[in-house]
Design a protein around this motif. Structure first.
Motif, mmCIF file in Angstrom:
data_model
loop_
_atom_site.group_PDB
_atom_site.id
_atom_site.type_symbol
_atom_site.label_atom_id
_atom_site.label_comp_id
_atom_site.label_asym_id
_atom_site.label_seq_id
_atom_site.Cartn_x
_atom_site.Cartn_y
_atom_site.Cartn_z
ATOM 1 N N ALA A 39 59.557 63.061 -36.697
ATOM 2 C CA ALA A 39 59.792 61.720 -37.227
ATOM 3 C C ALA A 39 60.966 61.074 -36.511
ATOM 4 C CB ALA A 39 60.087 61.806 -38.727
ATOM 5 N N PRO A 40 60.942 59.736 -36.348
ATOM 6 C CA PRO A 40 62.046 59.055 -35.674
ATOM 7 C C PRO A 40 63.369 59.325 -36.355
ATOM 8 C CG PRO A 40 60.179 57.585 -35.968
ATOM 9 C CD PRO A 40 59.874 58.820 -36.755
ATOM 10 N N ARG A 41 64.409 59.474 -35.567
ATOM 11 C CA ARG A 41 65.753 59.682 -36.097
ATOM 12 C C ARG A 41 66.685 58.659 -35.496
ATOM 13 N NH1 ARG A 41 66.526 66.218 -36.403
ATOM 14 N NH2 ARG A 41 64.364 66.745 -36.827
ATOM 15 N N PRO A 42 67.827 58.434 -36.156
ATOM 16 C CA PRO A 42 68.768 57.442 -35.614
ATOM 17 C C PRO A 42 69.219 57.817 -34.220
ATOM 18 C CG PRO A 42 69.340 58.077 -37.863
ATOM 19 C CD PRO A 42 68.256 59.008 -37.408
ATOM 20 N N ALA A 43 69.274 56.801 -33.339
ATOM 21 C CA ALA A 43 69.715 57.049 -31.971
ATOM 22 C C ALA A 43 71.218 57.247 -31.934
ATOM 23 C CB ALA A 43 69.324 55.866 -31.080
ATOM 24 N N ARG A 44 71.677 58.092 -31.027
ATOM 25 C CA ARG A 44 73.098 58.261 -30.813
ATOM 26 C C ARG A 44 73.394 57.861 -29.391
ATOM 27 N NH1 ARG A 44 75.565 64.079 -31.395
ATOM 28 N NH2 ARG A 44 74.768 64.292 -29.265
ATOM 29 N N GLY A 45 74.062 56.753 -29.213
ATOM 30 C CA GLY A 45 74.319 56.235 -27.879
ATOM 31 C C GLY A 45 75.505 56.909 -27.242
ATOM 32 N N SER A 46 75.766 56.516 -26.026
ATOM 33 C CA SER A 46 76.883 57.058 -25.282
ATOM 34 C C SER A 46 78.193 56.670 -25.914
ATOM 35 C CB SER A 46 76.835 56.548 -23.835
ATOM 36 O OG SER A 46 78.044 56.822 -23.194
ATOM 37 N N LYS A 79 64.437 69.394 -18.657
ATOM 38 C CA LYS A 79 64.576 70.341 -19.770
ATOM 39 C C LYS A 79 65.971 70.256 -20.372
ATOM 40 C CE LYS A 79 63.909 75.163 -21.130
ATOM 41 N NZ LYS A 79 65.114 75.168 -21.979
ATOM 42 N N LYS A 80 66.988 70.137 -19.540
ATOM 43 C CA LYS A 80 68.353 70.006 -20.036
ATOM 44 C C LYS A 80 68.501 68.735 -20.878
ATOM 45 C CE LYS A 80 73.164 69.607 -18.476
ATOM 46 N NZ LYS A 80 73.675 70.701 -19.328
ATOM 47 N N ILE A 81 67.894 67.648 -20.436
ATOM 48 C CA ILE A 81 67.976 66.393 -21.177
ATOM 49 C C ILE A 81 67.298 66.533 -22.539
ATOM 50 C CG2 ILE A 81 67.193 63.990 -21.218
ATOM 51 C CD1 ILE A 81 67.563 63.976 -18.151
ATOM 52 N N TYR A 82 66.111 67.147 -22.571
ATOM 53 C CA TYR A 82 65.419 67.356 -23.847
ATOM 54 C C TYR A 82 66.242 68.245 -24.774
ATOM 55 C CZ TYR A 82 60.893 65.121 -22.954
ATOM 56 O OH TYR A 82 59.891 64.203 -22.750
ATOM 57 N N ASP A 83 66.794 69.323 -24.210
ATOM 58 C CA ASP A 83 67.556 70.262 -25.040
ATOM 59 C C ASP A 83 68.801 69.605 -25.631
ATOM 60 O OD1 ASP A 83 65.713 72.224 -24.516
ATOM 61 O OD2 ASP A 83 66.918 73.224 -22.964
ATOM 62 N N GLU A 84 69.529 68.846 -24.826
ATOM 63 C CA GLU A 84 70.804 68.300 -25.279
ATOM 64 C C GLU A 84 70.658 67.049 -26.136
ATOM 65 O OE1 GLU A 84 73.948 67.940 -22.512
ATOM 66 O OE2 GLU A 84 73.661 69.951 -21.671
ATOM 67 N N THR A 85 69.489 66.425 -26.110
ATOM 68 C CA THR A 85 69.285 65.239 -26.944
ATOM 69 C C THR A 85 68.323 65.522 -28.092
ATOM 70 O OG1 THR A 85 67.468 64.419 -25.536
ATOM 71 C CG2 THR A 85 69.706 63.701 -24.993
ATOM 72 N N ASN A 86 68.058 66.793 -28.357
ATOM 73 C CA ASN A 86 67.132 67.172 -29.418
ATOM 74 C C ASN A 86 67.575 66.593 -30.762
ATOM 75 O OD1 ASN A 86 65.009 68.548 -30.741
ATOM 76 N ND2 ASN A 86 66.417 70.189 -31.300
ATOM 77 N N GLY A 87 66.658 65.908 -31.446
ATOM 78 C CA GLY A 87 66.959 65.328 -32.753
ATOM 79 C C GLY A 87 67.537 63.940 -32.705
ATOM 80 N N GLN A 88 67.785 63.396 -31.530
ATOM 81 C CA GLN A 88 68.337 62.053 -31.409
ATOM 82 C C GLN A 88 67.218 61.041 -31.169
ATOM 83 O OE1 GLN A 88 71.404 61.949 -28.384
ATOM 84 N NE2 GLN A 88 72.134 63.983 -28.913
ATOM 85 N N GLY A 89 67.490 59.799 -31.491
ATOM 86 C CA GLY A 89 66.612 58.704 -31.125
ATOM 87 C C GLY A 89 65.292 58.693 -31.861
ATOM 88 N N ASN A 90 64.323 57.966 -31.294
ATOM 89 C CA ASN A 90 63.017 57.753 -31.905
ATOM 90 C C ASN A 90 61.977 58.730 -31.362
ATOM 91 O OD1 ASN A 90 64.268 55.649 -33.165
ATOM 92 N ND2 ASN A 90 63.454 54.076 -31.809
ATOM 93 N N GLY A 91 62.327 59.993 -31.295
ATOM 94 C CA GLY A 91 61.427 60.994 -30.760
ATOM 95 C C GLY A 91 61.944 61.543 -29.448
#
Length: 407
Positions: free
Chosen positions: A72-79, A257-269
């Motif tokens: 489910a979409p989650r709140p984005a966390r920006g830089s 893969k690093k990007i997916y791992d480190e941003t897991n749970g952020q944003g709209n998917g």
């Protein structure tokens, strides 16, 4: 977060005189329905999430995920280093909520409580804002995507970037414009954008020192504001320094893969967040050439990424675009590249379906990078930057510096 100050009137009110002339106001409290509606709108602006809506046009995003599991979409966390751009919309909505509460004076307004009628909520947009442009939404396709990304990545890898030395600064100048949400007196949301204006950023290679100049924005001022790192934020994908970027892998699969791992749970998917994270790195950074090439190749592996034959940046320069539509709100982000040199030009975000009062085809924001360089000091500009036909472009030239380089 830097927030823009806002005033509902240009002239100061003589509160003492008004107090003598007007009866006491009613209890300054919004009705529960009105308050709930405003709170919901505010949270929508902050999260950039919207309710499900039927698309007006065929989507160009398949609902699949290869590197991350769909959720489910989650709140984005920006830089952590980009508070000014992402905070503008939320700050203006907060100002609107506060102004409505103060002016209406409670449920039914002061008149319902037996008091005098308060001034109406201003129907005009914020100062300097203009109606958002509307464009024809071109359908994206995966056809030709691989070849275009190969050309773009090859050009990025060949870019001549001088290595910044200790004491030097990475400089990026852009023309930018972003959406401002405004609720008129009729209670309906209206779409406005900032006038296109210059934005300049200086950052030290280690990320410890920085400066932002965006005089168009209230709260920033003509001389700009510091972006110095207080030391509490470790460099990461969401708060990168040049030195940190040099440590990232350049192999597209490893990098993604690093990007997916480190941003897991952020944003709209996971897929959308991976694309957004790469876009943040492209927008206002000077990237090591091999990393830039790896990021483009990684982006092409994200499900839903397509090629758009024609798009235009904030300076009116046309090119091809790598794009992806956010499934949650229908906003398509397009990274635009020159057709001949494959240099990154800028970014455009276009609404692909009607949602929350924003019509399909509305340009929610766009940028145009006009210079990237290494300079010797904060507030120093490269010598003789190439002219770009962007509204509001300008600025004096500073002493000569290292040559600029595109991403």
């Amino acid at each position: 977060m830097i927030r823009n100050s806002w005033r509902w009137r240009d002239e100061p009110l003589d509160r003492a005189e008004l107090a003598r002339l007007l009866p006491p106001p009613g209890d300054p409290e919004l009705s529960s329905d009105r308050l709930s509606g405003l709170e919901e709108h505010l949270m929508t602006e902050i999260r950039n999430l919207t309710p499900d809506a039927a698309p007006d046009a065929a989507p160009d995003v398949p609902p699949s995920g290869v590197y991350g599991k769909a959720h489910a979409p989650r709140p984005a966390r920006g830089s952590a280093r980009r508070p000014v751009l992402v905070g503008v919309g939320a700050a203006l909505v907060l100002a609107a909520v506060a102004g409505i509460a103060g002016l209406n004076g409670g449920a039914g307004g002061p008149a319902a409580a037996g008091g005098a009628v308060a001034p109406p909520v201003p129907a005009a947009p914020p100062s300097g804002a203009v109606p958002a442009p509307v464009v024809q939404v071109a359908r994206g396709s995966v056809e030709g995507l691989t070849g275009a990304v190969d050309d773009i990545a090859g050009a990025a890898a060949r870019a001549e970037l001088p290595e910044p030395l200790p004491g030097q600064f990475l400089y990026v100048r852009s023309q930018v414009s972003w959406m401002v949400s405004w609720e008129g007196v009729d209670g309906k949301n209206k779409s406005y954008v900032d006038k296109i204006h210059p934005r300049e950023v200086w950052m030290s290679p280690d990320g410890a020192e920085g400066w932002l100049m965006e005089p168009y924005k209230k709260g920033i001022g003509r001389d700009g504001v510091t972006l110095d790192d207080p030391g509490s934020v470790e460099p990461s994908l969401n708060a990168p320094s040049y030195h940190y970027l040099r440590t990232l892998p350049t192999d597209p699969d490893v990098l993604l893969k690093k990007i997916y791992d480190e941003t897991n749970g952020q944003g709209n998917g996971p897929d959308q967040q991976a694309f957004s994270t790469i876009g943040d790195l492209l927008r206002e950074q000077v990237l090591p050439p091999e990393l830039a090439a790896g990021l483009y190749r990684a982006a092409a592996r994200i499900p839903g990424v397509v090629l758009v034959d024609d798009s235009a940046d904030a300076a009116g320069r046309h090119g091809v675009a790598i794009a992806r539509t956010d499934e949650a709100d229908g906003a398509r982000t397009e990274w635009i590249f020159d057709r001949e040199t494959y240099t990154y030009l800028g970014e455009r975000t276009v609404q692909t379906r009607d949602v929350e009062g924003v019509k399909a085809g509305t340009v929610r924001g766009h940028t145009a990078v006009t210079d990237r360089a290494v300079v010797d000091a904060i507030k120093q500009r490269p010598a003789a930057p190439a002219p770009v036909p962007a509204p509001g472009a300008g600025g004096e030239s500073a002493p000569a510096a290292a040559p600029s380089a595109g991403t």
